[in-house]
Write a protein that holds these residues in place. Sequence first.
Motif, PDB file in Angstrom:
ATOM      1  N   ILE A 140      36.126  42.555  37.066  1.00 56.66           N
ATOM      2  CA  ILE A 140      37.029  41.858  36.143  1.00 56.66           C
ATOM      3  C   ILE A 140      36.860  42.377  34.724  1.00 56.66           C
ATOM      4  O   ILE A 140      37.850  42.624  34.011  1.00 56.66           O
ATOM      5  CB  ILE A 140      36.783  40.334  36.208  1.00 56.66           C
ATOM      6  N   ALA A 143      38.734  45.458  34.050  1.00 60.21           N
ATOM      7  CA  ALA A 143      40.192  45.370  34.181  1.00 60.21           C
ATOM      8  C   ALA A 143      40.846  45.131  32.829  1.00 60.21           C
ATOM      9  O   ALA A 143      41.496  44.106  32.590  1.00 60.21           O
ATOM     10  CB  ALA A 143      40.558  44.271  35.177  1.00 60.21           C
ATOM     11  N   GLN A 144      40.685  46.081  31.950  1.00 61.59           N
ATOM     12  CA  GLN A 144      41.224  45.986  30.594  1.00 61.59           C
ATOM     13  C   GLN A 144      42.528  46.766  30.487  1.00 61.59           C
ATOM     14  O   GLN A 144      42.704  47.785  31.152  1.00 61.59           O
ATOM     15  CB  GLN A 144      40.210  46.546  29.591  1.00 61.59           C
ATOM     16  N   ILE A 152      37.897  49.735  37.754  1.00 59.82           N
ATOM     17  CA  ILE A 152      37.503  48.523  38.473  1.00 59.82           C
ATOM     18  C   ILE A 152      36.663  48.886  39.691  1.00 59.82           C
ATOM     19  O   ILE A 152      35.578  48.335  39.915  1.00 59.82           O
ATOM     20  CB  ILE A 152      38.756  47.732  38.928  1.00 59.82           C
ATOM     21  N   LEU A 198      46.236  50.343  34.057  1.00 62.15           N
ATOM     22  CA  LEU A 198      46.329  48.885  34.043  1.00 62.15           C
ATOM     23  C   LEU A 198      47.158  48.452  32.836  1.00 62.15           C
ATOM     24  O   LEU A 198      46.736  48.589  31.691  1.00 62.15           O
ATOM     25  CB  LEU A 198      44.931  48.275  33.987  1.00 62.15           C
ATOM     26  N   ILE A 241      43.504  37.855  39.172  1.00 63.18           N
ATOM     27  CA  ILE A 241      43.530  38.001  37.714  1.00 63.18           C
ATOM     28  C   ILE A 241      44.855  38.594  37.260  1.00 63.18           C
ATOM     29  O   ILE A 241      45.547  39.276  38.024  1.00 63.18           O
ATOM     30  CB  ILE A 241      42.373  38.880  37.202  1.00 63.18           C
ATOM     31  N   ILE A 243      46.408  41.044  34.118  1.00 64.40           N
ATOM     32  CA  ILE A 243      46.119  41.901  32.971  1.00 64.40           C
ATOM     33  C   ILE A 243      47.000  41.440  31.816  1.00 64.40           C
ATOM     34  O   ILE A 243      48.228  41.352  31.952  1.00 64.40           O
ATOM     35  CB  ILE A 243      46.402  43.380  33.282  1.00 64.40           C
ATOM     36  N   THR A 244      46.386  41.118  30.689  1.00 64.96           N
ATOM     37  CA  THR A 244      47.131  40.705  29.501  1.00 64.96           C
ATOM     38  C   THR A 244      46.753  41.629  28.337  1.00 64.96           C
ATOM     39  O   THR A 244      45.776  42.368  28.424  1.00 64.96           O
ATOM     40  CB  THR A 244      46.805  39.252  29.104  1.00 64.96           C
ATOM     41  N   PRO A 248      41.606  40.719  30.772  1.00 69.83           N
ATOM     42  CA  PRO A 248      41.881  40.066  32.054  1.00 69.83           C
ATOM     43  C   PRO A 248      41.862  38.551  31.947  1.00 69.83           C
ATOM     44  O   PRO A 248      40.984  37.972  31.300  1.00 69.83           O
ATOM     45  CB  PRO A 248      40.743  40.572  32.954  1.00 69.83           C
TER      46      PRO A 248
END
Length: 254
Positions: A140, A143-144, A152, A198, A241, A243-244, A248
């Motif tokens: 997690i 997961a940038q 990941i 991502l 999750i 991705i924002t 994450p």
Amino acid sequence: MIEYRTPAEIEQMRPAGRFVAEVLTALRERADVGVNLLELDELAHQMITDRGAVSCYIDYHPSFGASPFGKVLCTSVNDAVLHGLPHDYVLADGDLVSLDFAVAVDGWVSDSAITVAVGVPRVQDLKLIATTEAALVAGIEAAQPGAKIGDISFAIARVASHAGYKINTDFGGHGVGRTMHGDPHVPNDGRRGRGLPLKPGLVIAIEPWFLETTDKIYTDADGWTLRSRDGSRGAHSEHTIAITPDGPLVLTAP
């Protein structure tokens, strides 16, 4: 096809994540010596009914399954690690059980898994559980936005390797949205800096699972349950999750 969700859609996915977390919390509390796997499935089924949710498992029939799954919960005990079909088995002291659960709420899916040591735990089991949980956290954190799927996978594999576990890449994480399993595949081993970029809006399930002394599995006679080739035990941890732009967002956090 890889789909990306708007910020508004990610907000709409939150109730499903919260409900999945709620059910797994209840199952963790119920999983104890003397409890039948069918009781756990019944509890999850009742909570689904009460919530007005839709099971992702009961009619699930992918190419690797012998028939429609027929239950709402995966219960993988001891040498089983994935896709455990609930059956008439009473949990005993020292058992290790992985609970995997996915539902749709208002058309949006969330998927999560935990592993529980029943009764007096074995030290080896606690290490196995802790390693899958640490690998999940590492995955997690990797997961940038701007990173790659391989980042990941690499993060998960590094945790497993440091703990001395081998990795099977037949099954891993996956895209989540209107359905339970979508693109992209998120393997539990990979090369840093490789794979899909991502981007904000990508929603995935990250799910490390390890076996104590092997990476080889076989399918049980029930046509679903995956077991270790050498009889060693397995553990499984999973979160959905998003991705924002800020990193994450764990939708299935308790």
